[in-house]
Design a protein around this motif. Structure first.
Motif, PDB file in Angstrom:
ATOM      1  N   VAL A   1       0.718  -1.240   0.024  1.00  0.00           N
ATOM      2  CA  VAL A   1      -0.076   0.007  -0.053  1.00  0.00           C
ATOM      3  C   VAL A   1       0.934   1.167   0.124  1.00  0.00           C
ATOM      4  N   GLU A   2       0.483   2.177  -0.865  1.00  0.00           N
ATOM      5  CA  GLU A   2       1.016   3.375  -0.861  1.00  0.00           C
ATOM      6  C   GLU A   2       0.970   4.198   0.314  1.00  0.00           C
ATOM      7  N   TYR A   3       1.995   4.589   1.173  1.00  0.00           N
ATOM      8  CA  TYR A   3       1.638   5.486   2.339  1.00  0.00           C
ATOM      9  C   TYR A   3       2.876   6.206   2.869  1.00  0.00           C
ATOM     10  N   THR A   4       2.522   7.212   3.616  1.00  0.00           N
ATOM     11  CA  THR A   4       3.634   8.067   4.240  1.00  0.00           C
ATOM     12  C   THR A   4       3.313   8.312   5.782  1.00  0.00           C
ATOM     13  N   VAL A   5       4.030   7.947   6.781  1.00  0.00           N
ATOM     14  CA  VAL A   5       3.928   8.296   8.164  1.00  0.00           C
ATOM     15  C   VAL A   5       4.772   9.133   8.750  1.00  0.00           C
ATOM     16  N   TYR A   6       4.174  10.219   9.462  1.00  0.00           N
ATOM     17  CA  TYR A   6       4.778  11.276  10.139  1.00  0.00           C
ATOM     18  C   TYR A   6       4.706  11.245  11.476  1.00  0.00           C
ATOM     19  N   VAL A   7       5.575  11.258  12.447  1.00  0.00           N
ATOM     20  CA  VAL A   7       5.406  11.328  13.950  1.00  0.00           C
ATOM     21  C   VAL A   7       5.888  12.626  14.316  1.00  0.00           C
ATOM     22  N   TYR A   8       5.444  13.371  15.025  1.00  0.00           N
ATOM     23  CA  TYR A   8       5.413  14.725  15.355  1.00  0.00           C
ATOM     24  C   TYR A   8       5.951  14.678  16.722  1.00  0.00           C
TER      25      TYR A   8
ATOM     26  N   GLY B   1       7.248  15.499  20.440  1.00  0.00           N
ATOM     27  CA  GLY B   1       6.825  16.385  21.630  1.00  0.00           C
ATOM     28  C   GLY B   1       5.558  17.089  21.646  1.00  0.00           C
ATOM     29  N   VAL B   2       4.637  16.371  20.842  1.00  0.00           N
ATOM     30  CA  VAL B   2       3.208  16.901  20.734  1.00  0.00           C
ATOM     31  C   VAL B   2       2.289  16.052  21.217  1.00  0.00           C
ATOM     32  N   ASN B   3       0.978  16.355  21.459  1.00  0.00           N
ATOM     33  CA  ASN B   3      -0.176  15.472  22.026  1.00  0.00           C
ATOM     34  C   ASN B   3      -1.130  15.020  20.962  1.00  0.00           C
ATOM     35  N   HIS B   4      -1.596  13.940  21.476  1.00  0.00           N
ATOM     36  CA  HIS B   4      -3.020  13.714  20.720  1.00  0.00           C
ATOM     37  C   HIS B   4      -3.908  15.095  20.764  1.00  0.00           C
ATOM     38  N   ALA B   5      -4.418  15.339  19.328  1.00  0.00           N
ATOM     39  CA  ALA B   5      -5.339  16.418  19.005  1.00  0.00           C
ATOM     40  C   ALA B   5      -4.431  17.709  18.859  1.00  0.00           C
ATOM     41  N   PHE B   6      -3.061  17.592  18.500  1.00  0.00           N
ATOM     42  CA  PHE B   6      -2.361  18.660  18.407  1.00  0.00           C
ATOM     43  C   PHE B   6      -2.755  19.577  17.249  1.00  0.00           C
ATOM     44  N   ASN B   7      -3.439  19.241  16.320  1.00  0.00           N
ATOM     45  CA  ASN B   7      -4.167  19.883  15.073  1.00  0.00           C
ATOM     46  C   ASN B   7      -5.143  20.828  15.782  1.00  0.00           C
ATOM     47  N   ASN B   8      -5.922  20.486  16.919  1.00  0.00           N
ATOM     48  CA  ASN B   8      -7.104  21.242  17.258  1.00  0.00           C
ATOM     49  C   ASN B   8      -6.931  22.442  17.901  1.00  0.00           C
ATOM     50  N   ASP B   9      -7.009  23.522  17.164  1.00  0.00           N
ATOM     51  CA  ASP B   9      -6.542  24.997  17.624  1.00  0.00           C
ATOM     52  C   ASP B   9      -7.451  25.573  18.812  1.00  0.00           C
TER      53      ASP B   9
ATOM     54  N   SER C   1      -8.108  23.708  21.548  1.00  0.00           N
ATOM     55  CA  SER C   1      -7.650  23.207  22.771  1.00  0.00           C
ATOM     56  C   SER C   1      -6.323  23.760  23.092  1.00  0.00           C
ATOM     57  N   ALA C   2      -6.443  24.753  24.085  1.00  0.00           N
ATOM     58  CA  ALA C   2      -5.085  25.444  24.329  1.00  0.00           C
ATOM     59  C   ALA C   2      -4.017  24.661  24.805  1.00  0.00           C
ATOM     60  N   ALA C   3      -4.423  23.669  25.525  1.00  0.00           N
ATOM     61  CA  ALA C   3      -3.289  22.813  26.326  1.00  0.00           C
ATOM     62  C   ALA C   3      -2.536  21.751  25.229  1.00  0.00           C
ATOM     63  N   ARG C   4      -3.226  21.367  24.223  1.00  0.00           N
ATOM     64  CA  ARG C   4      -3.097  20.394  23.394  1.00  0.00           C
ATOM     65  C   ARG C   4      -2.556  20.666  21.883  1.00  0.00           C
ATOM     66  N   TYR C   5      -2.983  22.074  21.676  1.00  0.00           N
ATOM     67  CA  TYR C   5      -2.791  22.511  20.174  1.00  0.00           C
ATOM     68  C   TYR C   5      -1.108  22.863  20.246  1.00  0.00           C
ATOM     69  N   ASP C   6      -0.511  22.308  19.187  1.00  0.00           N
ATOM     70  CA  ASP C   6       0.627  22.749  18.721  1.00  0.00           C
ATOM     71  C   ASP C   6       0.833  23.465  17.438  1.00  0.00           C
ATOM     72  N   LYS C   7       1.048  24.629  17.190  1.00  0.00           N
ATOM     73  CA  LYS C   7       0.882  25.355  16.194  1.00  0.00           C
ATOM     74  C   LYS C   7       2.093  24.881  15.088  1.00  0.00           C
ATOM     75  N   LYS C   8       3.180  24.831  15.384  1.00  0.00           N
ATOM     76  CA  LYS C   8       4.282  24.400  14.427  1.00  0.00           C
ATOM     77  C   LYS C   8       3.772  23.101  13.823  1.00  0.00           C
ATOM     78  N   ALA C   9       3.747  21.971  14.749  1.00  0.00           N
ATOM     79  CA  ALA C   9       3.330  20.914  14.140  1.00  0.00           C
ATOM     80  C   ALA C   9       2.001  20.756  13.308  1.00  0.00           C
ATOM     81  N   ALA C  10       0.970  21.597  13.795  1.00  0.00           N
ATOM     82  CA  ALA C  10      -0.391  21.631  12.881  1.00  0.00           C
ATOM     83  C   ALA C  10       0.045  22.240  11.599  1.00  0.00           C
ATOM     84  N   ASP C  11       0.526  23.122  11.661  1.00  0.00           N
ATOM     85  CA  ASP C  11       0.848  23.868  10.159  1.00  0.00           C
ATOM     86  C   ASP C  11       1.800  22.973   9.318  1.00  0.00           C
ATOM     87  N   LEU C  12       2.565  22.246   9.942  1.00  0.00           N
ATOM     88  CA  LEU C  12       3.508  21.330   9.362  1.00  0.00           C
ATOM     89  C   LEU C  12       2.696  20.346   8.317  1.00  0.00           C
ATOM     90  N   ALA C  13       1.795  19.640   9.453  1.00  0.00           N
ATOM     91  CA  ALA C  13       0.988  18.482   8.959  1.00  0.00           C
ATOM     92  C   ALA C  13       0.223  19.108   7.892  1.00  0.00           C
TER      93      ALA C  13
END
Length: 295
Positions: free
Chosen positions: A251-258, A260-268, A270-282
């Motif tokens: 299967v064609e796939y790519t995995v990225y592990v970010y 130092g960041v938490n589950h739900a790092f994309n959800n802006d 959630s102040a405690a878990r959001y990580d802008k750098k990882a979210a923007d890159l992803a």
């Protein structure tokens, strides 16, 4: 003079406790008792809890009335009944476009997911964010109720409703017939499941989603982009087995592990878990992947 109020300190143990509460136990009283012990007092716990949770009042990145997009609530045929959803299209764009399903977290089709749908539409896609709680009456405003409802969903029906959503998008006259899916948390796992059950899914993007059973992986025909949070031990435990199964099935796939960041790092919201750098890159990787696979 009044002493300034110190901002509460949020530790990884508090984030882990919240993750356990929202994904495993759904027991708020036990969570608050644990948070009180970690924070040192009930008052501190009461101040920290909203920072761990998502805040639906947080300003949207793309406003609902943004003139660049046109969004509407729709109903369409599900696998065994009517599905509700939020359909968004770029305003003023001509020609046939790729289509994308945005799959919500375990809190249902809430304002944040609607915002994400608008963000995807701005990239030149027709986007549908289904309400997978439609068979149970639709997403309630109370997030705890929504999480409880998600646990009552039938997995086979969720997959079938996802397949029906693909069929609906493939039939849109301004779509180009190619369908991708992006999902977060519960939605990330749902994208993985949808890839197993829908051979006509062209592309799947799963953010910190549970992996399918290894024996089901050979059914996957979609290209996959898999985002994981480095501190998300619960979900990350399944990465190696998933990669092994994907490799074996070619299967064609790519995995990225970010790191130092938490589950739900994309959800802006959630102040405690959001990580802008990882979210923007992803996000940048997600958009590029969808544009390549759905052109």
């Amino acid at each position: 003079m009044t002493e300034p109020v110190a901002k509460p300190v949020i530790t990884q143990a508090m984030i882990d406790a919240y993750d356990e509460y929202t994904h495993l136990t759904l027991d708020r009283r036990r969570f608050m008792e644990r948070l009180t012990r970690l924070a040192g007092s009930g008052a501190a716990a009461a101040a920290i809890a909203p920072m761990l949770a998502a805040n639906s009042a947080q300003a949207a990145i793309v406003a609902e009335d943004d003139p660049r997009v046109k969004g509407e609530d729709i109903t369409y045929p599900g696998s065994s009944g009517e599905m509700k959803g939020y359909l968004v299209k770029p305003a003023g764009q001509s020609g046939k476009m790729g289509t994308v399903i945005v799959v919500h977290e375990n809190r249902g089709l809430n304002p944040h997911i609607r915002d994400v749908a608008r963000r995807v539409a701005l990239e030149g896609f027709i986007v549908l964010a289904p309400d997978f709680l439609s068979p149970l009456g639709g997403t309630p405003s109370d997030e705890d109720k929504a999480r409880d409802m998600v646990t009552k969903l039938d997995a086979a029906q969720v997959a079938a409703d996802g397949v029906a959503t693909i069929a609906y998008l493939k039939g849109l006259k301004d779509g180009n017939g190619k369908v991708g899916a992006v999902g977060f948390c519960w939605g990330g796992g749902t994208v993985n499941t949808l890839a197993v059950n829908a051979p006509d899914l062209a592309a799947g993007v799963a953010y910190y989603g549970m992996q399918p059973k290894a024996e089901d992986v050979p059914k996957i025909k979609a290209a996959l982009l898999l985002h994981y949070a480095g501190l998300d031990e619960r979900i990350d435990a399944g990465i190696d087995a998933y990669k092994k199964a994907l490799d074996a099935a070619h299967v064609e796939y790519t995995v990225y592990v970010y790191d130092g960041v938490n589950h739900a790092f994309n959800n802006d919201t959630s102040a405690a878990r959001y990580d802008k750098k990882a979210a923007d890159l992803a996000w940048g990787r997600t958009v590029a992947f969808l544009k390549q696979k759905l052109a």
